[in-house]
Each structure stands twice: as structure tokens, then as C-alpha cells.
Write a protein that holds these residues in place. Sequence first.
Motif, PDB file in Angstrom:
ATOM      1  N   ASN A  39      47.078  39.241  42.325  1.00 14.15           N
ATOM      2  CA  ASN A  39      48.478  39.484  42.683  1.00 14.15           C
ATOM      3  C   ASN A  39      48.625  40.379  43.911  1.00 14.15           C
ATOM      4  N   VAL A  40      47.590  41.140  44.232  1.00 16.41           N
ATOM      5  CA  VAL A  40      47.648  42.008  45.423  1.00 16.41           C
ATOM      6  C   VAL A  40      46.717  41.478  46.506  1.00 16.41           C
ATOM      7  N   GLU A  41      46.516  40.156  46.526  1.00 17.76           N
ATOM      8  CA  GLU A  41      45.596  39.551  47.494  1.00 17.76           C
ATOM      9  C   GLU A  41      45.985  39.901  48.929  1.00 17.76           C
ATOM     10  N   ASP A  42      47.283  40.040  49.193  1.00 18.81           N
ATOM     11  CA  ASP A  42      47.715  40.385  50.539  1.00 18.81           C
ATOM     12  C   ASP A  42      47.314  41.806  50.946  1.00 18.81           C
ATOM     13  N   PHE A  43      46.946  42.621  49.951  1.00 21.64           N
ATOM     14  CA  PHE A  43      46.546  44.007  50.226  1.00 21.64           C
ATOM     15  C   PHE A  43      45.104  44.070  50.746  1.00 21.64           C
ATOM     16  N   TRP A  44      44.283  43.119  50.319  1.00 22.19           N
ATOM     17  CA  TRP A  44      42.860  43.178  50.648  1.00 22.19           C
ATOM     18  C   TRP A  44      42.612  42.744  52.094  1.00 22.19           C
ATOM     19  N   ASP A  45      41.457  43.181  52.631  1.00 13.78           N
ATOM     20  CA  ASP A  45      41.011  42.702  53.942  1.00 13.78           C
ATOM     21  C   ASP A  45      39.707  41.941  53.737  1.00 13.78           C
ATOM     22  N   ASP A  46      38.899  41.811  54.761  1.00 16.00           N
ATOM     23  CA  ASP A  46      37.680  41.010  54.632  1.00 16.00           C
ATOM     24  C   ASP A  46      36.465  41.842  54.248  1.00 16.00           C
ATOM     25  N   GLN A  76      34.012  48.277  39.454  1.00  7.59           N
ATOM     26  CA  GLN A  76      33.423  47.076  40.040  1.00  7.59           C
ATOM     27  C   GLN A  76      33.713  47.018  41.543  1.00  7.59           C
ATOM     28  N   ILE A  77      32.761  46.425  42.261  1.00  5.75           N
ATOM     29  CA  ILE A  77      32.939  46.148  43.688  1.00  5.75           C
ATOM     30  C   ILE A  77      32.968  44.624  43.844  1.00  5.75           C
ATOM     31  N   LEU A  78      33.985  44.114  44.507  1.00  2.74           N
ATOM     32  CA  LEU A  78      34.115  42.664  44.672  1.00  2.74           C
ATOM     33  C   LEU A  78      34.078  42.294  46.144  1.00  2.74           C
ATOM     34  N   ASP A  79      33.355  41.206  46.445  1.00  2.00           N
ATOM     35  CA  ASP A  79      33.459  40.598  47.754  1.00  2.00           C
ATOM     36  C   ASP A  79      34.740  39.751  47.782  1.00  2.00           C
ATOM     37  N   PRO A  80      35.380  39.622  48.926  1.00  2.00           N
ATOM     38  CA  PRO A  80      36.617  38.822  48.996  1.00  2.00           C
ATOM     39  C   PRO A  80      36.456  37.411  48.448  1.00  2.00           C
ATOM     40  N   GLN A  81      35.243  36.834  48.509  1.00  2.00           N
ATOM     41  CA  GLN A  81      35.047  35.486  47.987  1.00  2.00           C
ATOM     42  C   GLN A  81      35.366  35.385  46.498  1.00  2.00           C
ATOM     43  N   LEU A 112      37.926  36.315  45.037  1.00  2.00           N
ATOM     44  CA  LEU A 112      39.337  35.976  44.831  1.00  2.00           C
ATOM     45  C   LEU A 112      39.539  34.476  44.618  1.00  2.00           C
ATOM     46  N   ARG A 113      38.612  33.645  45.136  1.00  2.00           N
ATOM     47  CA  ARG A 113      38.742  32.191  45.008  1.00  2.00           C
ATOM     48  C   ARG A 113      38.637  31.730  43.556  1.00  2.00           C
ATOM     49  N   PHE A 114      38.052  32.561  42.715  1.00  5.65           N
ATOM     50  CA  PHE A 114      37.800  32.161  41.325  1.00  5.65           C
ATOM     51  C   PHE A 114      38.886  32.658  40.370  1.00  5.65           C
ATOM     52  N   ILE A 115      39.903  33.319  40.907  1.00  6.95           N
ATOM     53  CA  ILE A 115      40.977  33.849  40.065  1.00  6.95           C
ATOM     54  C   ILE A 115      42.222  32.994  40.281  1.00  6.95           C
ATOM     55  N   PRO A 116      42.751  32.368  39.239  1.00  6.72           N
ATOM     56  CA  PRO A 116      43.968  31.552  39.400  1.00  6.72           C
ATOM     57  C   PRO A 116      45.164  32.442  39.764  1.00  6.72           C
ATOM     58  N   GLU A 117      46.099  31.876  40.483  1.00  9.62           N
ATOM     59  CA  GLU A 117      47.225  32.641  40.981  1.00  9.62           C
ATOM     60  C   GLU A 117      48.438  32.492  40.076  1.00  9.62           C
ATOM     61  N   GLY A 118      49.126  33.626  39.832  1.00  6.65           N
ATOM     62  CA  GLY A 118      50.406  33.590  39.147  1.00  6.65           C
ATOM     63  C   GLY A 118      50.344  33.455  37.648  1.00  6.65           C
ATOM     64  N   THR A 119      49.175  33.502  37.034  1.00  9.96           N
ATOM     65  CA  THR A 119      49.062  33.391  35.583  1.00  9.96           C
ATOM     66  C   THR A 119      48.206  34.534  35.050  1.00  9.96           C
ATOM     67  N   PHE A 120      48.315  34.742  33.745  1.00  7.09           N
ATOM     68  CA  PHE A 120      47.487  35.763  33.107  1.00  7.09           C
ATOM     69  C   PHE A 120      46.028  35.309  33.119  1.00  7.09           C
ATOM     70  N   SER A 165      41.743  37.003  32.904  1.00  2.65           N
ATOM     71  CA  SER A 165      40.811  38.119  32.846  1.00  2.65           C
ATOM     72  C   SER A 165      39.779  37.977  33.949  1.00  2.65           C
ATOM     73  N   ILE A 166      39.382  39.072  34.536  1.00  3.25           N
ATOM     74  CA  ILE A 166      38.346  39.027  35.569  1.00  3.25           C
ATOM     75  C   ILE A 166      37.029  38.538  34.979  1.00  3.25           C
ATOM     76  N   ILE A 167      36.847  38.705  33.673  1.00  2.00           N
ATOM     77  CA  ILE A 167      35.616  38.244  33.027  1.00  2.00           C
ATOM     78  C   ILE A 167      35.507  36.717  33.123  1.00  2.00           C
ATOM     79  N   HIS A 168      36.634  36.030  32.976  1.00  2.00           N
ATOM     80  CA  HIS A 168      36.600  34.567  33.100  1.00  2.00           C
ATOM     81  C   HIS A 168      36.174  34.163  34.504  1.00  2.00           C
ATOM     82  N   ALA A 169      36.650  34.889  35.502  1.00  2.00           N
ATOM     83  CA  ALA A 169      36.249  34.599  36.878  1.00  2.00           C
ATOM     84  C   ALA A 169      34.762  34.859  37.059  1.00  2.00           C
ATOM     85  N   TYR A 170      34.271  35.941  36.449  1.00  2.00           N
ATOM     86  CA  TYR A 170      32.842  36.257  36.573  1.00  2.00           C
ATOM     87  C   TYR A 170      31.990  35.173  35.932  1.00  2.00           C
ATOM     88  N   CYS A 171      32.419  34.657  34.788  1.00  2.00           N
ATOM     89  CA  CYS A 171      31.657  33.590  34.139  1.00  2.00           C
ATOM     90  C   CYS A 171      31.591  32.345  35.036  1.00  2.00           C
TER      91      CYS A 171
END
Length: 578
Positions: free
Chosen positions: A90-97, A190-195, A197-205, A207-213
Amino acid sequence: MKAMILAAGLGTRLLPLTEKQPKPLFPILDRPLIDILIRWLQNAGCEAIVINTHHLGHMIDQFVKEQAYGIPVVTRREPTILGTGGGIKNVEDFWDDEPFIVVNGDIFTNIELRDVYQFHLNHRPAATLVLHDCPQFNHVWVDPDDHVRGFGHTGPCPPGPPENLIEPSSGRSKQDTGTEFRKLAFTGIQILDPQALRFIPEGTFSSIIHAYCEMIQTGLTLKGFMAEKHYWHDIGSIEGYREATRDGLARKTFGRVFPDAGLDAPVWSRLQGDGSDRTWYRVTRENDSLIVVDHGPPAESGVCEADSFARIGQHLHDRGIPVPLIFAYHRPSGLIALEDLGDLNMQRLVQRTVDPEAVLDHYRKVIDLLITLSLEGAKGFEPEFTYQTPRYDRELILERESRYFVEAFLNNYLGLTVDFQTLESEFETLAKKALEHPYTGLLHRDFQSRNILVKNQNYYFIDFQGARLGPLPYDLASLLIDPYVELSQSLQEGLVKYAMERLADRMPVDEDEFLNAYKYCAINRNLQILGAFAFLSKVKGKKNFEAYIPPALASMKQNLVNVGEDACRQVRRIVEGL
């Protein structure tokens, strides 16, 4: 380097504390946790921080606006909670590269973030999770190369540990291939690379764990950074919050009182309590130690028990009374840090002393100090110090000694059906006789052998939070009829005479008048002891107190004999029949 604090939870595990205050604003020694986290991230080199909010988010907004951090700190409210993954997306616009830091908003820790970030830059995985061994939360599967391979509470993530892992409870398991895995706990850092973000669906509930899996399944690398020699607390539960506050108080006190102590984590050991509901701890670091007593947060707005402990303890110390030095008091948590005087108390000292003259010598020295407590402690003692009542008076005797004896001991413990009102006139006499004399001062109120510690041949008084003004003979009676020690009648009589002689050096004493008051104070103390032992063993389940009921009852029978046959006939008849 940018960072995010996940603070949008409801705080349900902390109810009812979170009804009026969001969890991130809970204080750790007078500093809101969110402030601690922001400054921790800032010190690690973060140049901007975003905080997601939901429950009572306006309070977090207001707090942040009132601070001056020197870097941008912004909040973003989630009208509907999006979960850990959804919040980050939800704060994707806040991040940089650049890689960014995400931390849970309910952790209290000193893990060095600069080291974690550098570790991530050196390895460049898709994400770095800070892990440690915490059995309560060990759910993350890690291979021998510190790659995160799965999450126990969501099921293994191929190519993570397969279903045929063995000995999962041991913390280490092996595949059929012989590969060894460990289960560790995620610290919420946790430290995340911007990549990622591609694994997190937008606008829905989500968990970051699902993205990690999903990242593991697609072959991306997740690394585990192993935290060591650190402290970490999850304040998401009431007990976790209290543990964090206790640890913070101990560390702060060590740094101030023992500045030369090492930096190792304090070691906590719970001490065996007595009749109190408070929790006691000994906290050690190398060769230094202190005691922490946890009263729990005050339940009322007025003076609480912890207030009295701190105020009276400081007053007694200032008057030269031998009590432990109070190092710190944190009222919101009810925590007090004080001097460690060891474990040897008067009960153990007397029980291991063979020579009767040596026993007498111990008691004479304690009586000398008791007289100082009574007379010097009364000087400047303010009624506002007290927790329950400012004085030991008629009402207290009738309600908390006489009625306590009838209801807790005779009726509830022994199963009798004694009506307090049928004995009330005799209890009135006991109260009157205990109070009609000029010998008044400061009462400890529970002056017995377990509340006297002995260190380096010096005596110290503890558990003084019930102190109040009242009759001098009461504490003397408490000391001498103490069922933990069972002094003989002849020893008691000799020590009463010694006390009167020493008191006469400080004030006029009519021995007959003092002795008469002493006898009635002793009976009232007997009533209190039997009521307390019955309540603690029957209601509180502290069965060890039952062993001291017979000597306490024998003492009461003797003290009723001492006041003569005409006094308290009904009470005496009941007691003699037990």
C-alpha cells in the motif's frame, strides 16, 4: 535507506489496555514504543520512515506531528486492515529502488540494524529475515546455508522442508537426503529488495509470509540473519509487554547503578514469594545484582501498594532505618528496582543458630533497630504515604484482624459457623486495650523473621509497604510470637523486658502499662496471623502456610491465658476447643 513500521494492528491480545490507546504508543519506561522504534531506525541510518495505522491511528498521527526527528516520518491510515504484505504494498509509492527495512510495531529490541542492512547488501537476496532462537515462536525453516526454506505455521514452501521431516520438536530435522534444517523465530525485522513487491497482490489483505512462500517457490533466495547477544521482546501480549518493561527497567538501572558492569544481557531468576501476590526477581549481570519487584499496573487512581512501597522505603532510608536502597520506581508498570540484600533471613539464621545466647543477641540487636524504626520512622511520616489506612486503629483491628480471624480461619478454614457479632463486644475490648496507652510510633505492621534480612552481620527490614502509625508494642509482639521461629515463652518474656529497658532510654515507660498493651497487641496479632494463614492456604492454595497454623494457634492460647480468665471468655472458649 527507507523504513516502514507496521502499526495497523488492532491490539486484541492487549485488551483492555488497547481500548483507549494504540499499542505503538504503549510506554517502555515513559517513552512510547513508536518513539523508541523511530529513533532506533534513525540511528541505523534511515532517511525516511512511513508508519501504517488503523486502530486509533489519529493518536499516532498526533504524536508523530509533535516530535522533531530530523528526518521525514509520515503515517498512512488503512481504512481496512491490509495485513503485513498488503500494508507494504500500500505504500509502494514511498519506496525507491534501494532495499528497504520493515519492522513490526510491537517489538522492543537492540538488534543492530546497520549490521543487518550490510549483510543484505553483501548477499543481495530477495529478502533478509532477522531470526533468532525463541522456542515459543520457532516457525521458520532454515537450511545449513542460512537460506529460509519454509514457515511452519503455513506449511512448507517447496523447495522447503518436505513432509517427511523427522524430530521437529528438537529444533533440527533432516530430509531423506541428509540435509539438516533448523526452526528459528522471526523477530519481525526484515530487509526487502524492491523486486519483492511484485509478489504482493495490490488492494487486498495479504500476509508477507505468503509472498515469501511464492518467492521461495520461484527460486528466489531468502536469507536468514542470525541475531545473537541481543534482547528482544514481543509486546503484543500483556505478559510480553510487562517482560519488556521489566527488562528495560533492569538495563537502565544497571547502567546507572553499576556503570562498570559488562554489557551481557541480564539474567533473570524468579524468587519464591511469600504471602504476597507480587512477583520478585533477582537480576544479575556478571558480579552485580539487583532485585525487581513487580506489583503490576495500579488498578486505582489513588495511592497504590507500589506507591507506598516506594515512598515509605525512601522515607525510612532517609531516616537512617536499615532498608534496601530503592534504585528506581516506574509507576505505570508497578515495577521497583532495589538493592539486593541476599537470601538469608532471620528465620533461617535463628534456625541454624545452636547457642541460645547467640539467638538472644540477634533479637536484642533487631529490637534496638525496631525501636529506631518506631521512633525515628514516625518523624516526618506522612499519612499520604500509606496504601490502606493511615493508622492502626479500632476499625482496622475489628475488620482486618478480628473479622479476618472469624471468617477466614474459624468459618472458611475450619468449617465452623461462628457469628462475628456474637463476639464483637469482646473484640472491641481487645482493640481498646491494645490502643489505650501513650506508646505510639511507626508500625511496620508485618514485623516477623521472614521480613528481616541479614547480610554481613547487619539486619535489614523489608516488606514495609504496610507501615502506618500505631502502638509501639504491636511490632514487638509480631516479632516475638512469630510462628516461623517459635521462641519459648521465657525467651519472649526476657526480650519484652529488654525492649522496655531500651525504650526507657528514649522515652518515659511505665512497665505495667506497656506490658498490658503488649499482651493485647499480641492477641490481635494472633488473630491476624491465623486469618492470613487460613486465607493463604485455603483460598490462595499456598499450602506451605498450613504448617505454621498449629504454632500460631498455640501462641494465641498462651496469650489469652496471659490476659487472665475474665478477659474475652467467649473467644477463649472457642480457641481452647480447637
